[in-house]
Write a protein that holds these residues in place. Structure first.
Motif, PDB file in Angstrom:
ATOM      1  N   ALA A 124       4.382   0.823 -19.562  1.00  0.00           N
ATOM      2  CA  ALA A 124       5.655   1.504 -19.257  1.00  0.00           C
ATOM      3  C   ALA A 124       6.405   1.830 -20.548  1.00  0.00           C
ATOM      4  O   ALA A 124       6.930   2.936 -20.709  1.00  0.00           O
ATOM      5  CB  ALA A 124       6.508   0.634 -18.341  1.00  0.00           C
ATOM      6  N   TYR A 157      -6.373   4.476 -10.098  1.00  0.00           N
ATOM      7  CA  TYR A 157      -6.578   5.829 -10.633  1.00  0.00           C
ATOM      8  C   TYR A 157      -6.942   6.805  -9.511  1.00  0.00           C
ATOM      9  O   TYR A 157      -6.436   7.934  -9.459  1.00  0.00           O
ATOM     10  CB  TYR A 157      -7.692   5.762 -11.672  1.00  0.00           C
ATOM     11  CG  TYR A 157      -8.074   7.056 -12.322  1.00  0.00           C
ATOM     12  CD1 TYR A 157      -7.173   7.767 -13.100  1.00  0.00           C
ATOM     13  CD2 TYR A 157      -9.367   7.565 -12.177  1.00  0.00           C
ATOM     14  CE1 TYR A 157      -7.542   8.958 -13.712  1.00  0.00           C
ATOM     15  CE2 TYR A 157      -9.742   8.752 -12.793  1.00  0.00           C
ATOM     16  CZ  TYR A 157      -8.819   9.439 -13.554  1.00  0.00           C
ATOM     17  OH  TYR A 157      -9.179  10.615 -14.157  1.00  0.00           O
ATOM     18  N   ILE A 203       5.496  -4.087 -12.752  1.00  0.00           N
ATOM     19  CA  ILE A 203       6.840  -4.545 -13.133  1.00  0.00           C
ATOM     20  C   ILE A 203       7.741  -3.335 -13.391  1.00  0.00           C
ATOM     21  O   ILE A 203       8.878  -3.284 -12.913  1.00  0.00           O
ATOM     22  CB  ILE A 203       6.770  -5.460 -14.380  1.00  0.00           C
ATOM     23  CG1 ILE A 203       6.030  -6.769 -14.062  1.00  0.00           C
ATOM     24  CG2 ILE A 203       8.170  -5.737 -14.941  1.00  0.00           C
ATOM     25  CD1 ILE A 203       6.799  -7.766 -13.227  1.00  0.00           C
ATOM     26  N   ALA A 204       7.240  -2.366 -14.117  1.00  0.00           N
ATOM     27  CA  ALA A 204       8.046  -1.170 -14.422  1.00  0.00           C
ATOM     28  C   ALA A 204       8.446  -0.460 -13.124  1.00  0.00           C
ATOM     29  O   ALA A 204       9.595  -0.054 -12.956  1.00  0.00           O
ATOM     30  CB  ALA A 204       7.268  -0.229 -15.330  1.00  0.00           C
ATOM     31  N   ARG A 217      -3.654  10.861 -15.042  1.00  0.00           N
ATOM     32  CA  ARG A 217      -2.976  11.029 -13.749  1.00  0.00           C
ATOM     33  C   ARG A 217      -1.680  11.852 -13.901  1.00  0.00           C
ATOM     34  O   ARG A 217      -1.233  12.506 -12.955  1.00  0.00           O
ATOM     35  CB  ARG A 217      -2.632   9.657 -13.150  1.00  0.00           C
ATOM     36  CG  ARG A 217      -3.771   8.973 -12.425  1.00  0.00           C
ATOM     37  CD  ARG A 217      -3.928   9.545 -11.024  1.00  0.00           C
ATOM     38  NE  ARG A 217      -2.619   9.606 -10.380  1.00  0.00           N
ATOM     39  CZ  ARG A 217      -1.991   8.571  -9.832  1.00  0.00           C
ATOM     40  NH1 ARG A 217      -2.586   7.401  -9.767  1.00  0.00           N
ATOM     41  NH2 ARG A 217      -0.795   8.708  -9.321  1.00  0.00           N
ATOM     42  N   ALA A 222      -1.166   2.929  -7.136  1.00  0.00           N
ATOM     43  CA  ALA A 222      -1.411   4.277  -7.658  1.00  0.00           C
ATOM     44  C   ALA A 222      -0.139   5.002  -8.065  1.00  0.00           C
ATOM     45  O   ALA A 222      -0.205   6.066  -8.663  1.00  0.00           O
ATOM     46  CB  ALA A 222      -2.147   5.108  -6.593  1.00  0.00           C
ATOM     47  N   LEU A 223       1.009   4.424  -7.742  1.00  0.00           N
ATOM     48  CA  LEU A 223       2.278   5.106  -8.056  1.00  0.00           C
ATOM     49  C   LEU A 223       2.676   4.876  -9.511  1.00  0.00           C
ATOM     50  O   LEU A 223       2.525   3.776 -10.043  1.00  0.00           O
ATOM     51  CB  LEU A 223       3.394   4.602  -7.140  1.00  0.00           C
ATOM     52  CG  LEU A 223       3.379   5.083  -5.686  1.00  0.00           C
ATOM     53  CD1 LEU A 223       4.480   4.382  -4.881  1.00  0.00           C
ATOM     54  CD2 LEU A 223       3.554   6.604  -5.599  1.00  0.00           C
ATOM     55  N   LEU A 224       3.212   5.904 -10.134  1.00  0.00           N
ATOM     56  CA  LEU A 224       3.777   5.797 -11.476  1.00  0.00           C
ATOM     57  C   LEU A 224       5.305   5.738 -11.352  1.00  0.00           C
ATOM     58  O   LEU A 224       5.862   6.123 -10.314  1.00  0.00           O
ATOM     59  CB  LEU A 224       3.327   6.991 -12.324  1.00  0.00           C
ATOM     60  CG  LEU A 224       1.809   7.021 -12.560  1.00  0.00           C
ATOM     61  CD1 LEU A 224       1.377   8.287 -13.273  1.00  0.00           C
ATOM     62  CD2 LEU A 224       1.371   5.788 -13.353  1.00  0.00           C
ATOM     63  N   ASN A 232      -0.619  -3.818  -9.365  1.00  0.00           N
ATOM     64  CA  ASN A 232      -0.632  -3.638 -10.820  1.00  0.00           C
ATOM     65  C   ASN A 232      -1.873  -2.926 -11.364  1.00  0.00           C
ATOM     66  O   ASN A 232      -2.195  -3.045 -12.535  1.00  0.00           O
ATOM     67  CB  ASN A 232      -0.493  -5.017 -11.494  1.00  0.00           C
ATOM     68  CG  ASN A 232      -0.013  -4.913 -12.924  1.00  0.00           C
ATOM     69  OD1 ASN A 232       0.830  -4.064 -13.230  1.00  0.00           O
ATOM     70  ND2 ASN A 232      -0.554  -5.748 -13.800  1.00  0.00           N
ATOM     71  N   ASN A 233      -2.566  -2.158 -10.523  1.00  0.00           N
ATOM     72  CA  ASN A 233      -3.829  -1.555 -10.960  1.00  0.00           C
ATOM     73  C   ASN A 233      -3.673  -0.596 -12.135  1.00  0.00           C
ATOM     74  O   ASN A 233      -4.598  -0.394 -12.907  1.00  0.00           O
ATOM     75  CB  ASN A 233      -4.500  -0.849  -9.790  1.00  0.00           C
ATOM     76  CG  ASN A 233      -4.753  -1.810  -8.656  1.00  0.00           C
ATOM     77  OD1 ASN A 233      -5.134  -2.954  -8.894  1.00  0.00           O
ATOM     78  ND2 ASN A 233      -4.514  -1.393  -7.431  1.00  0.00           N
ATOM     79  N   LEU A 234      -2.510   0.020 -12.276  1.00  0.00           N
ATOM     80  CA  LEU A 234      -2.253   0.888 -13.426  1.00  0.00           C
ATOM     81  C   LEU A 234      -1.284   0.218 -14.408  1.00  0.00           C
ATOM     82  O   LEU A 234      -0.694   0.872 -15.253  1.00  0.00           O
ATOM     83  CB  LEU A 234      -1.706   2.254 -12.966  1.00  0.00           C
ATOM     84  CG  LEU A 234      -2.693   3.106 -12.168  1.00  0.00           C
ATOM     85  CD1 LEU A 234      -2.030   4.422 -11.742  1.00  0.00           C
ATOM     86  CD2 LEU A 234      -3.960   3.410 -12.958  1.00  0.00           C
ATOM     87  N   SER A 235      -1.117  -1.107 -14.257  1.00  0.00           N
ATOM     88  CA  SER A 235      -0.327  -1.908 -15.197  1.00  0.00           C
ATOM     89  C   SER A 235       1.160  -1.540 -15.206  1.00  0.00           C
ATOM     90  O   SER A 235       1.838  -1.776 -16.195  1.00  0.00           O
ATOM     91  CB  SER A 235      -0.914  -1.787 -16.617  1.00  0.00           C
ATOM     92  OG  SER A 235      -0.424  -2.816 -17.444  1.00  0.00           O
ATOM     93  N   VAL A 236       1.639  -0.950 -14.120  1.00  0.00           N
ATOM     94  CA  VAL A 236       3.061  -0.597 -14.075  1.00  0.00           C
ATOM     95  C   VAL A 236       3.787  -1.254 -12.903  1.00  0.00           C
ATOM     96  O   VAL A 236       4.827  -0.772 -12.461  1.00  0.00           O
ATOM     97  CB  VAL A 236       3.278   0.945 -14.059  1.00  0.00           C
ATOM     98  CG1 VAL A 236       3.017   1.533 -15.439  1.00  0.00           C
ATOM     99  CG2 VAL A 236       2.434   1.630 -13.002  1.00  0.00           C
ATOM    100  N   GLN A 280       7.310   8.485  -9.739  1.00  0.00           N
ATOM    101  CA  GLN A 280       7.015   8.672  -8.317  1.00  0.00           C
ATOM    102  C   GLN A 280       7.721   7.628  -7.464  1.00  0.00           C
ATOM    103  O   GLN A 280       8.127   7.898  -6.337  1.00  0.00           O
ATOM    104  CB  GLN A 280       5.504   8.600  -8.095  1.00  0.00           C
ATOM    105  CG  GLN A 280       4.740   9.681  -8.846  1.00  0.00           C
ATOM    106  CD  GLN A 280       3.238   9.492  -8.752  1.00  0.00           C
ATOM    107  OE1 GLN A 280       2.713   8.427  -9.077  1.00  0.00           O
ATOM    108  NE2 GLN A 280       2.548  10.513  -8.287  1.00  0.00           N
ATOM    109  N   VAL A 283      -6.379   1.765 -19.430  1.00  0.00           N
ATOM    110  CA  VAL A 283      -5.354   1.981 -18.404  1.00  0.00           C
ATOM    111  C   VAL A 283      -4.417   3.105 -18.845  1.00  0.00           C
ATOM    112  O   VAL A 283      -4.066   3.993 -18.055  1.00  0.00           O
ATOM    113  CB  VAL A 283      -4.556   0.684 -18.146  1.00  0.00           C
ATOM    114  CG1 VAL A 283      -3.430   0.930 -17.156  1.00  0.00           C
ATOM    115  CG2 VAL A 283      -5.483  -0.420 -17.638  1.00  0.00           C
TER     116      VAL A 283
END
Lengths: 327, 327
Positions: B193, A270, A192-193, B231, A159-161, A186-190, A164, B224
């Protein structure tokens, strides 16, 4: 293979664990985690029975490794000191003691004992998105005081972006004297980022799984992470081609389904809830005529902890009442 | 559905295009791209024959939309003015004129004519990772001078990392008077990202595809991206739940395979080459006894352009010679 155990419903065979461990070890990966998905002692009716006992799997992994250390996860309350000693007996060299982000105090005993046993020991603060940064720092300091050699920011719900993650790792870097780790989903696809940001801010221990083989949409995809680090000019001594081959030829055939981001894992990231909540929300949604996504969003707002699945029924009933009043 | 056309080998049916367009339109997505994967006129033996002619698909999409504008892609040399006029006749409202990042000059005529036809028109600079930033800016300015209303940084190989996207969008923002767009591919798992960075730096047009349905590992996953923007507190007027449902119930069943990051797409992003090079490299690798990944890396270093697949044989032969000399 600990987080990946969830994906295969804890049905790893001894041969699978051996083959993956051998491949990772050969590629130069320094730590390989093997346990039930919910950590030592997780093989129960509640969390799902393992096909092969985790002690046998740990032993198999240890026997397959020339340089890598085999790690185990332990959630106090699920796993006990008894299992920790047994895992160490079988050759596990590192234990990560995992608690909810606000419950670090329950890790004290297990961290102490792991140190006494001569194991490397890390703290693992789960659902790190759900607490304010100050709280996270306070809890990490507790783990440090108990003797943890590193503390992980664990984004259990994915859930972290990136911003954050930056804020959290930076705050820990300023407050701790020990190493900092980051565990992505990877639930929000980030994933790796987020991992790149964590490294940038000073994290030195990074989790990954080949082919994203972890709960929800999986973790930071190890072979992709190594490719990206390589492209950034960071040589961390892991052989990319070997990793890619293990991912494709050994992990691929084990996977019961692909780890793309589907509706369920996206909602999880999300709403910021555990994957174990999804099925309960779908059932409650049907029963009360409410969109399960709205239930999960509300449960996320209330910051439910693993094990608080009961909250789902209450929330569904309340939403149904509101809908009725509104319509 | 233009980039997604690659995934289904250009076999979209009229019904599929209608259903997806209706779903996207209903969710509030403002632009929907429909053409052969290689743009207007791409249905050939070389690029792959479409099952249903793109003009029929464009018409079907237009008829399914209440608010969305239907867009087409045109690569000068593959598509011609003839097809552009026909697409506009069928109701396409936007054309993106696409060239290799160093070849913007071939877009002049098509951009002019699109403006004369009263269409909205954007430039689309492909393989943007392969040129220095100054070159990219110079080429974008050319497209602006021809009358483009926006220019896209197109990461065709999914090879850009977040900092590289930041540098490129920032430089364009400082040099152009028109809108900037960003088109991501997820081969290095940073499509979302990269898109967030592009938005942060002032890009206002963002491409996505539901379920990552685009070439290689696909694009920024639309549902996504909307969840993440939501969010972050950005309401851009697109209904997340509706998008998730279209992704799951309409796009899912169309997909011939999942869009996870496999060996092929990872190598593509890592080496910075087109997906069409993969099969050629595998064949050449077998013939010359060289790892196809090494071939692609070298081809990437030489900055091969689409259509230069011949270079693969030369590189494979050279690498084989080096191997022999070295061994």
């Amino acid at each position: 293979m600990r987080d990946g155990s969830h994906v295969v419903a804890h049905q790893f065979t001894r041969e699978q664990v051996q083959a993956v461990a051998k491949g990772l070890d050969d590629a130069g990966v320094p730590y390989i985690e093997v346990s039930h998905g919910d950590g030592l002692g997780g093989s129960t009716i509640q969390y799902g029975r393992s096909l092969v006992g985790e002690m046998e799997l740990i032993e198999a992994a240890v026997a397959s490794c020339k340089q890598a250390k085999v790690a185990v996860l332990l959630i106090p309350g699920i796993g006990t000191v008894h299992e920790l000693k047994e895992a160490q007996n079988r050759g596990a060299g590192l234990v990560r003691v995992a608690t909810h982000v606000t419950e670090a105090d329950v890790s004290a005993q297990h961290i102490h004992i792991a140190r006494e046993l001569g194991m490397e020991v890390c703290g693992f603060l789960m659902m790190a998105h759900s607490a304010p940064v100050e709280k996270l720092v306070e809890q990490a300091k507790l783990m440090q005081s108990y003797g943890a050699e590193a503390v992980y920011v664990t984004d259990s719900a994915g859930a972290l972006l990136p911003d954050q993650v930056r804020e959290r790792i930076r705050a820990l870097r300023q407050s701790l004297d020990i190493e900092i780790g980051f565990h992505a989903h990877n639930n929000l696809s980030v994933a790796i980022a987020n991992t790149l940001v964590a490294l940038e801010e000073g994290a030195t221990r990074i989790d990954g799984s080949l082919r994203c083989l972890g709960a929800g949409a999986g973790n930071a995809q190890t072979e992709v992470l190594i490719a990206v680090l390589d492209r950034m000019g960071m040589d961390i001594g892991i052989d990319l081609y070997k990793l890619m081959d293990v991912a494709e030829e050994i992990v691929g055939p084990i996977m019961p389904h692909s780890q793309e981001i589907r509706k369920g894992s996206l909602v999880m990231g999300y709403a910021g809830v555990y994957s174990s909540f999804l099925l309960h929300a779908e059932r409650a949604g049907k029963r009360f005529g409410v969109d399960p996504r709205d239930i999960l969003l509300e449960v996320g707002r209330r910051k439910a902890v693993g094990g608080q699945e009961d909250m789902i029924i209450d929330v569904a009933a309340e939403l149904a009442k509101l809908q009725k009043a509104g319509g």
